[in-house]
Every structure is written in structure tokens, then in C-alpha cells.
Enzyme design. Sequence first.
Site, mmCIF file in Angstrom:
data_model
loop_
_atom_site.group_PDB
_atom_site.id
_atom_site.type_symbol
_atom_site.label_atom_id
_atom_site.label_comp_id
_atom_site.label_asym_id
_atom_site.label_seq_id
_atom_site.Cartn_x
_atom_site.Cartn_y
_atom_site.Cartn_z
ATOM 1 N N CYS A 114 17.949 45.551 -18.989
ATOM 2 C CA CYS A 114 19.186 44.987 -18.791
ATOM 3 C C CYS A 114 19.525 43.775 -20.167
ATOM 4 C CB CYS A 114 19.511 44.129 -17.567
ATOM 5 S SG CYS A 114 21.071 43.291 -17.383
ATOM 6 N N CYS A 147 23.831 50.200 -13.055
ATOM 7 C CA CYS A 147 22.495 51.211 -12.763
ATOM 8 C C CYS A 147 22.366 52.292 -13.837
ATOM 9 C CB CYS A 147 22.751 51.801 -11.313
ATOM 10 S SG CYS A 147 24.081 53.109 -11.283
ATOM 11 N N CYS A 207 19.562 49.257 -9.779
ATOM 12 C CA CYS A 207 18.239 49.967 -9.821
ATOM 13 C C CYS A 207 17.307 49.349 -10.437
ATOM 14 C CB CYS A 207 18.443 51.272 -10.166
ATOM 15 S SG CYS A 207 18.679 51.757 -11.997
#
Length: 247
Positions: free
Chosen positions: A200, A122, A193
Site C-alpha cells: 500500500c 485489494c 487483503c
Amino acid sequence: MSDTPPPPDFLRLTGHPVRWRLLSELARGDRQVRELTALVGQTQGLTSYHLGRLRAGGLVTMRRSSADKRDTYYSLDLAACRDLLVRAGAALHPGLRMIPAAPPPPPDGSAAPPPVRVLFLCTGNSSRSQMAEAILRHLGGPRVEVASAGSAPKPLHPDAVRVMHERGLDMTGHRPKHLDELAGRFDRVITLCDRVREVCPEFPGAPEVTHWSLPDPAGEGGHAAFVRTADELTTRIRFLLHTFSAV
């Protein structure tokens, strides 16, 4: 005239090919409507119509993205699907009243497969991903190696530590980590999230990447928000454990 009752609403709702495809895609992780439109090969209007039917049936939920309020994430309520499927079986015959399966036990003997390596991500690595790490380590035992990290780490939130402590899980030794600190390969990467999903990175070994769109409990404020997050994480992780045999 037959006294046979009509099929349960669950079977009629999920039996449509497009809706079944939507459920199958959402079983793999939370998705935006434009992603689902591409995956099922339908217009956005038709995809939204079927998603609306699934929402009305209590199988799918939606929430605005915390990264871009113009986007919407859809999630499959696996617990609701399980309960409705159990009722559908019992409606046909009492002998089909299914008992939800427990996650498979750890294998015995020296030939046990290597543990599944799971990473939770996250933004702050201060609550959601830390809680998920603690829960999976507890529920998964030796079957898993689990870590968590964030794209912009912040100190652990005291309410996250408190809620885990109330469940018998000790997070006092946890520390926030930047995803750049991570080493080695992972089998599963789960983003928690919407913002971190957008940044990512790619990981070596091409692990399976899944998104769970959970609101930040710190943004809601209060102990109850962290309890709700812990409850949702626990439910999702219990279902996740059933998939590890496929890794």
C-alpha cells in the site's frame, strides 16, 4: 449472604487493562500479533495469552495471513461486543437494556460538511473492494465519496456482481482500476487483503489507513463464499459509519 449474581463474563473479561488495550487497538483495524505486542508493550507470550482469552470469549477471531502464512491477523468482532454489552447492561437493570444506535442521519441544510472520501483496496479489485465500494455507497449516501482499486487489477468476478444484485445493488457499471489511476485526497484508506497491505503506497494528506483482513472469496470458490464476504463487509461498514463524525 447476598443473592446478587456475579458480574457478567463480558465485564470480567474486558476489564483487564491489557485486554482492554488489545480490544481498543483492534477496534481500529485488524492487526498481526507482533504489532499488538509492540502496541501494548507486553511480551509476545503474554500478549498471545490475553488474545487467547479474548478468542475464547468470542470477542476476537484470528486467521492466517494470505501474504505470509507465518503471520496471523486478529480481528475484533464488533457485533459480538455490542450484543454482550447490551446483555451486561440489562443484567444490572432493565432500564440499561441498550438499543444499538443507528448511524447518524445525513445533515440537513446547506451547511452540511463535505463528504468523507473513502478508498477500498485489494489486489485484484475484482470482488472484495468492489463489493465494499457498492455497499458503502448505498449505506453512506451523500455522506461519502467512495472508490476502489487494486495493485494488480483483474476482471470483475461474476459472483461478486451476482451477490450484490441479490441485495439490490447494481455493479454492472463498475470496472477494475489500478491504484495508480486514483487522484485527489482520501480521508480513509481501507485495505481488504493482506497482500495489498504490504504494498500500500502513501497517499497525499496522510489519510487514516485501516486493514480489514478478509479472505478472497474467489479462492474459496462458490456462491456461499461471496455471500459471507458481503455479510462481513456490511457489518464492518455499518460500524464504520459511526466513526465518520470523527473525521
